[in-house]
Design a protein around this motif. Structure first.
Motif, mmCIF file in Angstrom:
data_model
loop_
_atom_site.group_PDB
_atom_site.id
_atom_site.type_symbol
_atom_site.label_atom_id
_atom_site.label_comp_id
_atom_site.label_asym_id
_atom_site.label_seq_id
_atom_site.Cartn_x
_atom_site.Cartn_y
_atom_site.Cartn_z
ATOM 1 N N LEU A 194 29.763 -10.883 23.258
ATOM 2 C CA LEU A 194 29.921 -9.697 24.108
ATOM 3 C C LEU A 194 31.267 -9.725 24.822
ATOM 4 C CD1 LEU A 194 26.300 -9.684 25.490
ATOM 5 C CD2 LEU A 194 27.311 -8.040 23.901
ATOM 6 N N PRO A 195 31.818 -8.561 25.118
ATOM 7 C CA PRO A 195 33.126 -8.517 25.776
ATOM 8 C C PRO A 195 33.031 -8.911 27.246
ATOM 9 C CG PRO A 195 32.217 -6.316 25.644
ATOM 10 C CD PRO A 195 31.261 -7.229 24.894
ATOM 11 N N ASP A 196 34.175 -9.250 27.796
ATOM 12 C CA ASP A 196 34.295 -9.565 29.221
ATOM 13 C C ASP A 196 34.771 -8.286 29.925
ATOM 14 O OD1 ASP A 196 34.449 -10.885 31.613
ATOM 15 O OD2 ASP A 196 36.363 -11.849 31.169
ATOM 16 N N GLN A 197 34.021 -7.207 29.724
ATOM 17 C CA GLN A 197 34.426 -5.889 30.212
ATOM 18 C C GLN A 197 33.182 -5.061 30.518
ATOM 19 O OE1 GLN A 197 37.564 -3.846 30.531
ATOM 20 N NE2 GLN A 197 35.913 -2.763 31.576
ATOM 21 N N ASP A 198 33.030 -4.668 31.769
ATOM 22 C CA ASP A 198 31.943 -3.764 32.136
ATOM 23 C C ASP A 198 32.209 -2.392 31.535
ATOM 24 O OD1 ASP A 198 31.443 -5.915 33.941
ATOM 25 O OD2 ASP A 198 30.460 -4.524 35.309
ATOM 26 N N PHE A 199 31.134 -1.749 31.097
ATOM 27 C CA PHE A 199 31.275 -0.373 30.630
ATOM 28 C C PHE A 199 29.947 0.355 30.720
ATOM 29 C CE2 PHE A 199 30.186 -2.723 26.749
ATOM 30 C CZ PHE A 199 29.251 -1.920 26.120
ATOM 31 N N TRP A 200 30.037 1.664 30.782
ATOM 32 C CA TRP A 200 28.903 2.569 30.636
ATOM 33 C C TRP A 200 29.065 3.252 29.290
ATOM 34 C CZ3 TRP A 200 24.478 3.607 33.190
ATOM 35 C CH2 TRP A 200 24.354 3.175 34.518
ATOM 36 N N MET A 201 27.938 3.539 28.633
ATOM 37 C CA MET A 201 27.962 4.320 27.400
ATOM 38 C C MET A 201 26.908 5.415 27.519
ATOM 39 S SD MET A 201 27.970 3.187 23.397
ATOM 40 C CE MET A 201 26.706 1.990 23.682
ATOM 41 N N PHE A 202 27.308 6.630 27.209
ATOM 42 C CA PHE A 202 26.435 7.790 27.308
ATOM 43 C C PHE A 202 26.160 8.329 25.913
ATOM 44 C CE2 PHE A 202 28.845 7.313 31.175
ATOM 45 C CZ PHE A 202 27.865 7.381 32.143
ATOM 46 N N ASP A 203 24.876 8.481 25.591
ATOM 47 C CA ASP A 203 24.439 9.012 24.288
ATOM 48 C C ASP A 203 25.033 8.232 23.119
ATOM 49 O OD1 ASP A 203 22.893 10.989 25.548
ATOM 50 O OD2 ASP A 203 24.604 12.345 25.668
ATOM 51 N N ASP A 204 25.267 6.940 23.326
ATOM 52 C CA ASP A 204 25.839 6.067 22.294
ATOM 53 C C ASP A 204 27.154 6.607 21.730
ATOM 54 O OD1 ASP A 204 23.890 4.098 22.499
ATOM 55 O OD2 ASP A 204 22.577 5.081 21.054
ATOM 56 N N THR A 247 29.958 8.291 24.243
ATOM 57 C CA THR A 247 31.020 8.345 25.260
ATOM 58 C C THR A 247 31.029 7.033 26.023
ATOM 59 O OG1 THR A 247 30.738 10.730 25.483
ATOM 60 C CG2 THR A 247 31.863 9.579 27.288
ATOM 61 N N VAL A 248 32.173 6.369 26.041
ATOM 62 C CA VAL A 248 32.308 5.065 26.689
ATOM 63 C C VAL A 248 33.242 5.197 27.884
ATOM 64 C CG1 VAL A 248 33.094 2.674 26.409
ATOM 65 C CG2 VAL A 248 31.922 3.841 24.516
ATOM 66 N N VAL A 249 32.805 4.638 29.009
ATOM 67 C CA VAL A 249 33.629 4.601 30.213
ATOM 68 C C VAL A 249 33.812 3.140 30.610
ATOM 69 C CG1 VAL A 249 33.831 5.277 32.635
ATOM 70 C CG2 VAL A 249 32.804 6.866 30.979
ATOM 71 N N LEU A 250 35.045 2.690 30.621
ATOM 72 C CA LEU A 250 35.370 1.312 31.002
ATOM 73 C C LEU A 250 35.424 1.227 32.520
ATOM 74 C CD1 LEU A 250 38.224 0.686 28.423
ATOM 75 C CD2 LEU A 250 35.784 0.165 28.190
ATOM 76 N N MET A 251 34.735 0.243 33.061
ATOM 77 C CA MET A 251 34.692 0.036 34.501
ATOM 78 C C MET A 251 35.704 -1.057 34.834
ATOM 79 S SD MET A 251 32.313 2.247 35.096
ATOM 80 C CE MET A 251 31.816 1.941 36.788
ATOM 81 N N ARG A 252 36.668 -0.755 35.686
ATOM 82 C CA ARG A 252 37.747 -1.692 36.028
ATOM 83 C C ARG A 252 37.510 -2.288 37.413
ATOM 84 N NH1 ARG A 252 39.942 -2.339 31.089
ATOM 85 N NH2 ARG A 252 40.728 -0.404 30.239
ATOM 86 N N TYR A 253 37.666 -3.614 37.513
ATOM 87 C CA TYR A 253 37.457 -4.332 38.768
ATOM 88 C C TYR A 253 38.580 -5.339 38.988
ATOM 89 C CZ TYR A 253 32.748 -2.483 38.466
ATOM 90 O OH TYR A 253 31.673 -1.632 38.374
ATOM 91 N N ARG A 254 38.849 -5.638 40.256
ATOM 92 C CA ARG A 254 39.720 -6.762 40.604
ATOM 93 C C ARG A 254 38.923 -8.043 40.382
ATOM 94 N NH1 ARG A 254 41.018 -3.420 45.403
ATOM 95 N NH2 ARG A 254 42.978 -2.402 44.878
ATOM 96 N N VAL A 312 38.319 -0.836 40.793
ATOM 97 C CA VAL A 312 39.672 -0.306 40.699
ATOM 98 C C VAL A 312 39.633 1.120 40.151
ATOM 99 C CG1 VAL A 312 41.911 -0.588 39.556
ATOM 100 C CG2 VAL A 312 40.658 -2.595 40.369
ATOM 101 N N GLY A 313 38.725 1.374 39.204
ATOM 102 C CA GLY A 313 38.630 2.715 38.638
ATOM 103 C C GLY A 313 37.782 2.734 37.386
ATOM 104 N N ARG A 314 37.603 3.936 36.871
ATOM 105 C CA ARG A 314 36.837 4.162 35.649
ATOM 106 C C ARG A 314 37.744 4.871 34.664
ATOM 107 N NH1 ARG A 314 34.226 6.757 39.766
ATOM 108 N NH2 ARG A 314 32.654 5.505 40.797
#
Length: 170
Positions: free
Chosen positions: A113-123, A125-132, A138-140
């Motif tokens: 698995l990646p070292d990256q938080d994300f949301w996925m909608f309806d399999d 649309t992917v939104v990467l969650m950015r953190y310090r 930090v942003g989406r």
């Protein structure tokens, strides 16, 4: 493209079937949680019957036949934040239908698995969650590439994880 406000809300409002998240961090530094976290660290438990706007949304989506879920990657000992998150959020969220699962990597390797938080909608649309590094958001960012790797990671995370309540009883 960075998502905030209405654009971020639209991801949830426009989903037709599912919203799913991969969480990878041991700490999320959210200013609006600071007071509750302090209460938890001083020994206060989350009250039974707790409710929130998120729980109301999950209840509504599940009632409409949509699924909402997440897998959180953890290692023991759990951070203070994870113990707080489990007590103040997860134990309540599963009661309204959120499929929360835990993948404990303490005694095993990450299955890919990646070292990256994300949301996925309806399999799709992917939104990467950015953190310090300290877990401060930090942003989406809307991911504009092929969502197939994210679909594979979702399937892998769900297959390798256990339901939250099972994890807590183990």
């Amino acid at each position: 493209m960075l998502l905030a406000g209405k654009e971020w809300d639209d991801c949830f409002d426009s989903m037709e079937r599912s919203a799913w998240r991969l969480e990878t961090l041991p700490v999320y530094t959210m200013p609006q949680e600071a007071e509750r976290l302090e209460r938890f660290l001083s020994g206060e438990s989350s009250p039974d019957g707790c409710t929130s706007a998120w729980m109301d949304e999950v209840r509504r989506w599940v009632g409409e036949g949509k699924s909402v879920g997440r897998v959180h990657l953890v290692t023991r000992p759990l951070s203070d934040y994870l113990r707080f998150e489990f007590e103040y959020y997860y134990r309540h969220h599963v009661q309204v239908g959120e499929d929360i699962r835990i993948l404990d990597l303490t005694d095993r390797e990450n299955p890919g698995l990646p070292d990256q938080d994300f949301w996925m909608f309806d399999d799709a649309t992917v939104v990467l969650m950015r953190y310090r590094p300290d877990g401060t958001p930090v942003g989406r960012e809307l991911y504009e590439g092929n969502p197939e790797p994210y679909r594979r990671w979702k399937r892998l995370a769900v297959t390798e994880s256990v339901p939250f309540l099972e994890y807590m009883s183990g």
